[in-house]
Design a protein around this motif. Structure first.
Motif, PDB file in Angstrom:
ATOM      1  N   TRP A  21      37.311 -10.829  28.292  1.00 40.14           N
ATOM      2  CA  TRP A  21      36.232  -9.853  28.086  1.00 40.14           C
ATOM      3  C   TRP A  21      36.482  -8.982  26.864  1.00 40.14           C
ATOM      4  CZ3 TRP A  21      31.572  -9.112  30.240  1.00 40.14           C
ATOM      5  CH2 TRP A  21      30.945  -7.879  30.060  1.00 40.14           C
ATOM      6  N   SER A  22      35.398  -8.679  26.130  1.00 42.73           N
ATOM      7  CA  SER A  22      35.483  -7.793  24.978  1.00 42.73           C
ATOM      8  C   SER A  22      34.645  -6.535  25.235  1.00 42.73           C
ATOM      9  CB  SER A  22      34.985  -8.502  23.713  1.00 42.73           C
ATOM     10  OG  SER A  22      34.937  -7.591  22.633  1.00 42.73           O
ATOM     11  N   TRP A  23      35.323  -5.431  25.527  1.00 38.30           N
ATOM     12  CA  TRP A  23      34.614  -4.169  25.733  1.00 38.30           C
ATOM     13  C   TRP A  23      33.894  -3.690  24.469  1.00 38.30           C
ATOM     14  CZ3 TRP A  23      33.154  -2.704  30.256  1.00 38.30           C
ATOM     15  CH2 TRP A  23      33.891  -3.033  31.378  1.00 38.30           C
ATOM     16  N   PRO A  24      34.523  -3.761  23.284  1.00 36.45           N
ATOM     17  CA  PRO A  24      33.793  -3.325  22.091  1.00 36.45           C
ATOM     18  C   PRO A  24      32.501  -4.131  21.869  1.00 36.45           C
ATOM     19  CG  PRO A  24      36.127  -3.513  21.612  1.00 36.45           C
ATOM     20  CD  PRO A  24      35.921  -4.096  22.976  1.00 36.45           C
ATOM     21  N   ALA A  25      32.555  -5.436  22.113  1.00 38.59           N
ATOM     22  CA  ALA A  25      31.351  -6.262  21.952  1.00 38.59           C
ATOM     23  C   ALA A  25      30.292  -5.877  22.984  1.00 38.59           C
ATOM     24  CB  ALA A  25      31.698  -7.742  22.079  1.00 38.59           C
ATOM     25  N   PHE A  26      30.716  -5.545  24.190  1.00 40.87           N
ATOM     26  CA  PHE A  26      29.787  -5.131  25.239  1.00 40.87           C
ATOM     27  C   PHE A  26      29.066  -3.839  24.868  1.00 40.87           C
ATOM     28  CE2 PHE A  26      29.034  -2.547  29.072  1.00 40.87           C
ATOM     29  CZ  PHE A  26      28.124  -3.364  29.739  1.00 40.87           C
ATOM     30  N   PHE A  27      29.822  -2.837  24.417  1.00 38.19           N
ATOM     31  CA  PHE A  27      29.229  -1.525  24.154  1.00 38.19           C
ATOM     32  C   PHE A  27      28.532  -1.410  22.797  1.00 38.19           C
ATOM     33  CE2 PHE A  27      32.306  -0.123  27.445  1.00 38.19           C
ATOM     34  CZ  PHE A  27      31.382   0.436  28.312  1.00 38.19           C
ATOM     35  N   ALA A  74      21.661  -7.345  29.825  1.00 43.75           N
ATOM     36  CA  ALA A  74      22.059  -8.758  29.892  1.00 43.75           C
ATOM     37  C   ALA A  74      22.653  -9.207  28.563  1.00 43.75           C
ATOM     38  CB  ALA A  74      20.856  -9.620  30.266  1.00 43.75           C
ATOM     39  N   LEU A  75      22.048  -8.799  27.447  1.00 40.70           N
ATOM     40  CA  LEU A  75      22.592  -9.148  26.128  1.00 40.70           C
ATOM     41  C   LEU A  75      23.974  -8.537  25.932  1.00 40.70           C
ATOM     42  CD1 LEU A  75      19.461  -8.816  23.818  1.00 40.70           C
ATOM     43  CD2 LEU A  75      20.756 -10.898  24.316  1.00 40.70           C
ATOM     44  N   SER A  76      24.161  -7.317  26.398  1.00 42.12           N
ATOM     45  CA  SER A  76      25.478  -6.688  26.302  1.00 42.12           C
ATOM     46  C   SER A  76      26.518  -7.489  27.083  1.00 42.12           C
ATOM     47  CB  SER A  76      25.433  -5.252  26.821  1.00 42.12           C
ATOM     48  OG  SER A  76      24.678  -4.453  25.945  1.00 42.12           O
ATOM     49  N   PHE A  77      26.129  -7.981  28.265  1.00 49.83           N
ATOM     50  CA  PHE A  77      27.051  -8.806  29.046  1.00 49.83           C
ATOM     51  C   PHE A  77      27.383 -10.102  28.316  1.00 49.83           C
ATOM     52  CE2 PHE A  77      26.231  -6.102  32.709  1.00 49.83           C
ATOM     53  CZ  PHE A  77      27.478  -6.104  33.319  1.00 49.83           C
ATOM     54  N   VAL A  78      26.389 -10.705  27.678  1.00 47.80           N
ATOM     55  CA  VAL A  78      26.643 -11.938  26.912  1.00 47.80           C
ATOM     56  C   VAL A  78      27.631 -11.647  25.784  1.00 47.80           C
ATOM     57  CG1 VAL A  78      25.608 -13.646  25.368  1.00 47.80           C
ATOM     58  CG2 VAL A  78      24.456 -13.041  27.495  1.00 47.80           C
ATOM     59  N   PHE A  79      27.433 -10.551  25.085  1.00 46.87           N
ATOM     60  CA  PHE A  79      28.360 -10.175  24.010  1.00 46.87           C
ATOM     61  C   PHE A  79      29.765  -9.944  24.565  1.00 46.87           C
ATOM     62  CE2 PHE A  79      24.835  -9.853  21.217  1.00 46.87           C
ATOM     63  CZ  PHE A  79      25.337  -9.784  19.922  1.00 46.87           C
TER      64      PHE A  79
END
Length: 130
Positions: A21-27, A74-79
């Motif tokens: 998982w990438s938290w920076p990509a999520f946020f 949902a897009l944030s989760f994909v990221f």
């Protein structure tokens, strides 16, 4: 401690990509993609945002609605899920080779451990054997 895949290139610096998982990509989805040089992902994200605005406008739905919020989350989760894999694909497409998986506290530490490990291996090869 986290696991990092190390990517090496003969003419560029060594890169480390955290697994999972990438938290920076999520946020920070689009900003993160821009910083990481994932231009295709960034432009796809921007086009999707424009398409959603056009659809909402055509259907006379307010730009901020419950469905749009769901899509953004949902897009944030994909990221978050795919972000690190996208980085690995980028490095492989630019001639990097997978070199190792290193457990370390951060990416800088994983690169240092990889370089030290390679240095020790090179020194062992260079030592004369009786």
């Amino acid at each position: 401690m986290r696991q990092y895949n190390i990517y090496d290139h003969p003419f560029r610096r060594v890169e480390a990509v955290k697994q999972g998982w990438s938290w920076p990509a999520f946020f920070f989805s689009w900003l993160w993609a821009a910083i990481k040089g994932l231009w295709g992902i960034l432009f796809g994200f921007i086009l999707l945002q424009i398409l959603l605005l056009v659809i909402w406008d055509a259907l006379e739905i307010p730009a901020i609605n419950l469905f749009d919020i769901f899509i953004q989350v949902a897009l944030s989760f994909v990221f978050g899920l795919k972000g690190n894999a996208w980085r690995e694909e980028k490095f492989l497409s630019r001639g990097y080779l997978y070199a190792d998986t290193i457990t370390a506290a951060n990416s800088t530490g994983s690169i240092a451990l990889y370089i030290n490990k390679n240095r020790k291996q090179a020194n062992n090869r260079d030592e004369p054997h009786d």
